[in-house]
Motif scaffolding. Structure first.
Motif, PDB file in Angstrom:
ATOM      1  N   LYS A   1       0.827  -1.208   0.000  1.00 42.73           N
ATOM      2  CA  LYS A   1       0.000   0.000   0.000  1.00 42.73           C
ATOM      3  C   LYS A   1       0.864   1.262   0.000  1.00 42.73           C
ATOM      4  CE  LYS A   1      -4.479  -1.256   1.987  1.00 42.73           C
ATOM      5  NZ  LYS A   1      -5.501  -0.871   2.980  1.00 42.73           N
ATOM      6  N   LEU A   2       1.922   1.247   0.806  1.00 40.91           N
ATOM      7  CA  LEU A   2       2.802   2.414   0.858  1.00 40.91           C
ATOM      8  C   LEU A   2       3.453   2.678  -0.495  1.00 40.91           C
ATOM      9  CD1 LEU A   2       4.552   1.775   4.299  1.00 40.91           C
ATOM     10  CD2 LEU A   2       2.832   3.522   3.817  1.00 40.91           C
ATOM     11  N   SER A   3       3.912   1.620  -1.158  1.00 41.98           N
ATOM     12  CA  SER A   3       4.533   1.778  -2.475  1.00 41.98           C
ATOM     13  C   SER A   3       3.528   2.333  -3.470  1.00 41.98           C
ATOM     14  CB  SER A   3       5.087   0.439  -2.954  1.00 41.98           C
ATOM     15  OG  SER A   3       6.092  -0.030  -2.089  1.00 41.98           O
ATOM     16  N   GLY A   4       2.287   1.843  -3.412  1.00 43.25           N
ATOM     17  CA  GLY A   4       1.264   2.351  -4.321  1.00 43.25           C
ATOM     18  C   GLY A   4       0.955   3.813  -4.102  1.00 43.25           C
ATOM     19  N   ALA A   5       1.084   4.283  -2.858  1.00 42.91           N
ATOM     20  CA  ALA A   5       0.833   5.690  -2.551  1.00 42.91           C
ATOM     21  C   ALA A   5       2.065   6.566  -2.727  1.00 42.91           C
ATOM     22  CB  ALA A   5       0.310   5.821  -1.121  1.00 42.91           C
ATOM     23  N   GLY A   6       3.224   5.956  -3.010  1.00 42.19           N
ATOM     24  CA  GLY A   6       4.453   6.713  -3.205  1.00 42.19           C
ATOM     25  C   GLY A   6       5.049   7.276  -1.936  1.00 42.19           C
ATOM     26  N   VAL A   7       4.838   6.578  -0.809  1.00 38.47           N
ATOM     27  CA  VAL A   7       5.373   7.051   0.470  1.00 38.47           C
ATOM     28  C   VAL A   7       6.057   5.904   1.186  1.00 38.47           C
ATOM     29  CG1 VAL A   7       3.649   8.876   0.749  1.00 38.47           C
ATOM     30  CG2 VAL A   7       3.179   6.595   1.652  1.00 38.47           C
ATOM     31  N   ALA A   8       6.802   6.236   2.236  1.00 44.24           N
ATOM     32  CA  ALA A   8       7.448   5.246   3.096  1.00 44.24           C
ATOM     33  C   ALA A   8       7.206   5.652   4.539  1.00 44.24           C
ATOM     34  CB  ALA A   8       8.949   5.161   2.803  1.00 44.24           C
ATOM     35  N   CYS A   9       7.166   4.672   5.433  1.00 43.44           N
ATOM     36  CA  CYS A   9       6.771   4.893   6.831  1.00 43.44           C
ATOM     37  C   CYS A   9       7.987   5.152   7.710  1.00 43.44           C
ATOM     38  CB  CYS A   9       6.003   3.667   7.342  1.00 43.44           C
ATOM     39  SG  CYS A   9       5.483   3.802   9.062  1.00 43.44           S
ATOM     40  N   THR A  10       7.901   6.192   8.558  1.00 45.99           N
ATOM     41  CA  THR A  10       8.964   6.486   9.522  1.00 45.99           C
ATOM     42  C   THR A  10       8.494   6.338  10.967  1.00 45.99           C
ATOM     43  OG1 THR A  10       8.397   8.831   9.333  1.00 45.99           O
ATOM     44  CG2 THR A  10      10.237   8.030   7.997  1.00 45.99           C
ATOM     45  N   ARG A  11       7.175   6.293  11.198  1.00 43.62           N
ATOM     46  CA  ARG A  11       6.614   6.003  12.528  1.00 43.62           C
ATOM     47  C   ARG A  11       5.468   5.029  12.336  1.00 43.62           C
ATOM     48  NH1 ARG A  11       5.014  11.556  15.044  1.00 43.62           N
ATOM     49  NH2 ARG A  11       4.394  10.311  16.842  1.00 43.62           N
ATOM     50  N   LEU A  12       5.539   3.919  13.050  1.00 38.26           N
ATOM     51  CA  LEU A  12       4.589   2.821  12.862  1.00 38.26           C
ATOM     52  C   LEU A  12       3.862   2.533  14.171  1.00 38.26           C
ATOM     53  CD1 LEU A  12       3.542   0.385  11.091  1.00 38.26           C
ATOM     54  CD2 LEU A  12       5.414  -0.929  12.129  1.00 38.26           C
ATOM     55  N   GLN A  13       2.534   2.433  14.073  1.00 38.80           N
ATOM     56  CA  GLN A  13       1.735   2.045  15.229  1.00 38.80           C
ATOM     57  C   GLN A  13       1.294   0.601  15.073  1.00 38.80           C
ATOM     58  OE1 GLN A  13      -1.271   4.705  17.162  1.00 38.80           O
ATOM     59  NE2 GLN A  13      -2.746   3.166  16.453  1.00 38.80           N
ATOM     60  N   VAL A  14       1.626  -0.219  16.071  1.00 35.46           N
ATOM     61  CA  VAL A  14       1.234  -1.627  16.098  1.00 35.46           C
ATOM     62  C   VAL A  14       0.121  -1.766  17.143  1.00 35.46           C
ATOM     63  CG1 VAL A  14       2.013  -3.996  16.431  1.00 35.46           C
ATOM     64  CG2 VAL A  14       3.601  -2.277  15.525  1.00 35.46           C
ATOM     65  N   SER A  15      -1.035  -2.257  16.709  1.00 34.03           N
ATOM     66  CA  SER A  15      -2.183  -2.400  17.604  1.00 34.03           C
ATOM     67  C   SER A  15      -2.702  -3.825  17.550  1.00 34.03           C
ATOM     68  CB  SER A  15      -3.307  -1.424  17.222  1.00 34.03           C
ATOM     69  OG  SER A  15      -2.843  -0.090  17.200  1.00 34.03           O
TER      70      SER A  15
ATOM     71  N   LEU B   1      -4.197  -3.253  22.819  1.00 37.22           N
ATOM     72  CA  LEU B   1      -2.765  -3.035  23.028  1.00 37.22           C
ATOM     73  C   LEU B   1      -2.232  -2.185  21.885  1.00 37.22           C
ATOM     74  CD1 LEU B   1      -1.917  -6.763  23.824  1.00 37.22           C
ATOM     75  CD2 LEU B   1      -2.494  -4.976  25.477  1.00 37.22           C
ATOM     76  N   THR B   2      -1.452  -1.164  22.209  1.00 36.70           N
ATOM     77  CA  THR B   2      -0.942  -0.257  21.184  1.00 36.70           C
ATOM     78  C   THR B   2       0.468   0.192  21.543  1.00 36.70           C
ATOM     79  OG1 THR B   2      -3.168   0.582  20.692  1.00 36.70           O
ATOM     80  CG2 THR B   2      -1.316   1.904  19.937  1.00 36.70           C
ATOM     81  N   ARG B   3       1.345   0.206  20.554  1.00 35.15           N
ATOM     82  CA  ARG B   3       2.685   0.759  20.695  1.00 35.15           C
ATOM     83  C   ARG B   3       3.058   1.493  19.415  1.00 35.15           C
ATOM     84  NH1 ARG B   3       2.159   0.392  25.244  1.00 35.15           N
ATOM     85  NH2 ARG B   3       3.178  -0.994  26.731  1.00 35.15           N
ATOM     86  N   VAL B   4       3.866   2.551  19.558  1.00 31.14           N
ATOM     87  CA  VAL B   4       4.358   3.320  18.407  1.00 31.14           C
ATOM     88  C   VAL B   4       5.868   3.180  18.353  1.00 31.14           C
ATOM     89  CG1 VAL B   4       4.573   5.593  17.356  1.00 31.14           C
ATOM     90  CG2 VAL B   4       2.437   4.956  18.492  1.00 31.14           C
ATOM     91  N   TRP B   5       6.381   2.822  17.176  1.00 28.96           N
ATOM     92  CA  TRP B   5       7.827   2.713  16.929  1.00 28.96           C
ATOM     93  C   TRP B   5       8.236   3.851  15.992  1.00 28.96           C
ATOM     94  CZ3 TRP B   5      11.288  -1.081  18.728  1.00 28.96           C
ATOM     95  CH2 TRP B   5      10.708  -2.098  19.478  1.00 28.96           C
ATOM     96  N   ARG B   6       9.277   4.552  16.371  1.00 26.52           N
ATOM     97  CA  ARG B   6       9.798   5.659  15.566  1.00 26.52           C
ATOM     98  C   ARG B   6      11.175   5.276  15.041  1.00 26.52           C
ATOM     99  NH1 ARG B   6       9.024  11.676  16.134  1.00 26.52           N
ATOM    100  NH2 ARG B   6      10.739  12.640  14.998  1.00 26.52           N
ATOM    101  N   CYS B   7      11.453   5.595  13.778  1.00 28.51           N
ATOM    102  CA  CYS B   7      12.706   5.159  13.145  1.00 28.51           C
ATOM    103  C   CYS B   7      13.413   6.348  12.506  1.00 28.51           C
ATOM    104  CB  CYS B   7      12.435   4.095  12.087  1.00 28.51           C
ATOM    105  SG  CYS B   7      11.533   2.685  12.732  1.00 28.51           S
ATOM    106  N   ALA B   8      14.762   6.290  12.493  1.00 27.64           N
ATOM    107  CA  ALA B   8      15.545   7.358  11.873  1.00 27.64           C
ATOM    108  C   ALA B   8      15.402   7.341  10.362  1.00 27.64           C
ATOM    109  CB  ALA B   8      17.025   7.213  12.256  1.00 27.64           C
ATOM    110  N   GLU B   9      15.277   6.150   9.777  1.00 24.16           N
ATOM    111  CA  GLU B   9      15.167   6.003   8.336  1.00 24.16           C
ATOM    112  C   GLU B   9      13.856   5.294   8.005  1.00 24.16           C
ATOM    113  OE1 GLU B   9      18.837   3.947   7.367  1.00 24.16           O
ATOM    114  OE2 GLU B   9      19.643   5.853   6.651  1.00 24.16           O
ATOM    115  N   PRO B  10      13.333   5.475   6.795  1.00 25.16           N
ATOM    116  CA  PRO B  10      12.092   4.795   6.408  1.00 25.16           C
ATOM    117  C   PRO B  10      12.209   3.284   6.578  1.00 25.16           C
ATOM    118  CG  PRO B  10      12.642   6.488   4.809  1.00 25.16           C
ATOM    119  CD  PRO B  10      13.818   6.386   5.727  1.00 25.16           C
ATOM    120  N   LEU B  11      11.139   2.694   7.050  1.00 29.81           N
ATOM    121  CA  LEU B  11      11.118   1.258   7.326  1.00 29.81           C
ATOM    122  C   LEU B  11      11.056   0.450   6.038  1.00 29.81           C
ATOM    123  CD1 LEU B  11       8.642   1.144  10.333  1.00 29.81           C
ATOM    124  CD2 LEU B  11      11.003   0.349  10.383  1.00 29.81           C
TER     125      LEU B  11
END
Length: 518
Positions: free
Chosen positions: A271-285, A294-304
């Protein structure tokens, strides 16, 4: 006004997690290894002389009672979940940068506890109750807050640049979750250029940094100046990017949840590739059979990448399902959801050789493993940067799948080492050539490391080139104390007609071609 950041840093977390997993007493020195080198160690191990980068044997020689454990990101993330849960219960809105480091908005914490100082004291107690030690840092910007946490400082508003200025330049690469993999090389280069402190680097003009260094240097320079590294949301989120999967019956085993998480990660990145974007903060629920959320947010220096997303999902599920968080889920997971919280343009992520992101390494490895299975274990080898003076010695070939250990330490001093650049093609068989002066007499190298006469032409088989210039000779006198193994040689770089350049080596009065520059 900038939204201030509070960082919670648990020092030496891989070593702490390894000690907890092995049920060791707090007084036992611990070191964590990767590729046979120490990557983390406890305070007790450092007191005995153990340092990062040491080989296992040397670390054990310095500290005989040292407990050695292998690097295990899953173990680190699983055990860190109890700390994350405790902090999140005290101050909601936690973001994980990596196991051992998390951040949250300082404004809410200071309002709830009365001040940033009171919030820091309370969070130290909360983490201690969860069985770990931590240091707190606050600042206007994320990277400044993380560095402040490593020093246990609460940086007043607007004083981030003053706090950073006297710190060593190596501090800009101290935290891997906020930097590109080669940030350490940048810090080393800046130090060799005479920029010893972060303030020296910050004093450079942004135009000069942009024109002379790469994109990561620009980000590092903004961090050194305590400027916003990136806005809170780098790009408006396109609609319908989240993915979810329902499970019937509920999933209670970590391996089954991790398998489902990998499939979900691949769907998300499609989905991200189809939208032309990459994720740098991800929420896992996740939702459980008893209605728990249950919810956690992961933040990354570079796109995942898909693999990076799958790893974080697996780590998080492992922490939840093994009961490291409080309270432990009372039922299996019925719904798993991945949602990008922050995205950047897809140009920030290098596309893979086969069109995907992060897939080429895995596909290439599978192909090479297949070749290895057909032809034998030593049929496929990979190069490991090694120590040595010549280009052949500086690469150690290791069979695919074996531990990537060099034959010699590349960090050791190597007097007489060939200067950069290295030749693009190395010829191990050393084809014999003749280096001659203007009278056709062979040119040699004296004991003082000088040519016996200026070289003017080079003969290689039936071809002859004129010598237009040279660098060297660089004499090499190896193992002079061992008559049988001693080697006396000299290397020289020569520039020939037709813009051809060669690396020559003279051994026993004979010249051979060691490399070709292209």
């Amino acid at each position: 006004m900038n939204a201030r950041v509070l960082a919670v840093w648990c020092p030496d977390w891989p070593a702490v997690a390894a000690a907890v997993a092995a049920d060791l007493p707090a007084t036992r020195p611990v070191a964590v290894l990767h590729a046979n080198r120490v990557v983390a160690c406890s305070t007790q191990a450092r007191a005995a002389g153990v340092r990062r980068g040491l080989r296992r044997r040397e670390a054990q020689a310095r500290c005989p009672e040292l407990h050695v454990a292998q690097s295990d990101p899953e173990r680190d993330a699983r055990l860190f979940e109890s700390v994350v849960a405790a902090v999140d219960e005290a101050v909601p809105g936690v973001e994980i940068l990596r196991p051992g480091l998390l951040v949250l908005a300082a404004r809410g914490a200071s309002r709830y506890f009365g001040s940033e100082e009171a919030a820091a004291e309370r969070l130290v107690d909360v983490v201690a109750a969860a069985g770990a030690e931590c240091q707190i840092g606050t600042a206007d910007e994320l990277s400044t807050a993380v560095i402040a946490a490593r020093h246990g400082e609460l940086v007043p508003a607007g004083e981030g640049a003053q706090f950073l200025a006297p710190l060593p330049i190596a501090e800009i690469a101290a935290e891997p979750s906020l930097a590109a993999p080669d940030r350490g090389d940048l810090a080393d280069l800046l130090r060799r250029l005479g920029l010893r402190t972060i303030g020296d680097f910050a004093a450079l003009s942004p135009v000069d940094v942009t024109s002379r260094f790469g994109a990561d240097a620009v980000l590092a320079h903004r961090a050194a100046r305590a400027e916003p590294e990136r806005p809170p949301s780098a790009r408006a989120l396109p609609p319908d990017l989240e993915v979810e999967q329902q499970f019937d019956p509920p999933i209670e085993r970590v391996d089954a949840a991790a398998f489902a998480g990998r499939g979900l990660a691949e769907r998300l990145h499609a989905k991200l590739s189809g939208a032309g974007v990459a994720c740098t903060r991800l929420q896992v629920s996740a939702n459980t059979g008893n209605g728990e959320q249950l919810t956690r947010v992961w933040r990354c220096a570079e796109p995942l990448t898909p693999e990076g997303t799958a790893d974080r999902v697996r780590w998080q599920l492992d922490g939840w399902l093994t009961g490291r968080s409080e309270p432990r889920p009372t039922a299996g997971i019925t719904v798993l959801r991945l949602e990008p919280v922050e995205v950047v343009a897809v140009g920030a992520l290098q596309l893979g050789l086969w069109g995907g992101v992060g897939e080429e390494d895995e596909r290439a490895r599978r192909a090479l493993t297949r070749v290895q299975g057909l032809l034998g274990g030593d049929a496929v080898r990979v190069g490991v940067h090694s120590g040595g003076r010549g280009p052949i010695e500086r690469i150690t070939l290791v069979s695919l799948g074996d531990e990537l250990v060099p034959a010699a330490d590349p960090a050791a001093p190597w007097p007489g080492r060939l200067p950069e650049p290295a030749p693009s093609t190395v010829l191990p068989n050393l084809p014999v050539v003749s280096l001659e002066d203007g009278s056709g007499v062979a040119v040699g190298v004296t004991e003082r490391g000088e040519f016996t006469a200026p070289p003017t032409r080079l003969r290689w088989g039936s071809r002859t080139w004129g010598v237009q210039g040279w660098a060297g000779p660089w004499p090499v006198d190896e193992r002079w104390w061992d008559t049988a193994a001693a080697q006396h040689a000299a290397r020289v770089q020569v520039l020939l007609a037709e813009s051809r350049a060669l690396l020559l080596i003279c051994v026993g009065g004979r010249w051979g071609v060691e490399g070709i520059y292209e």
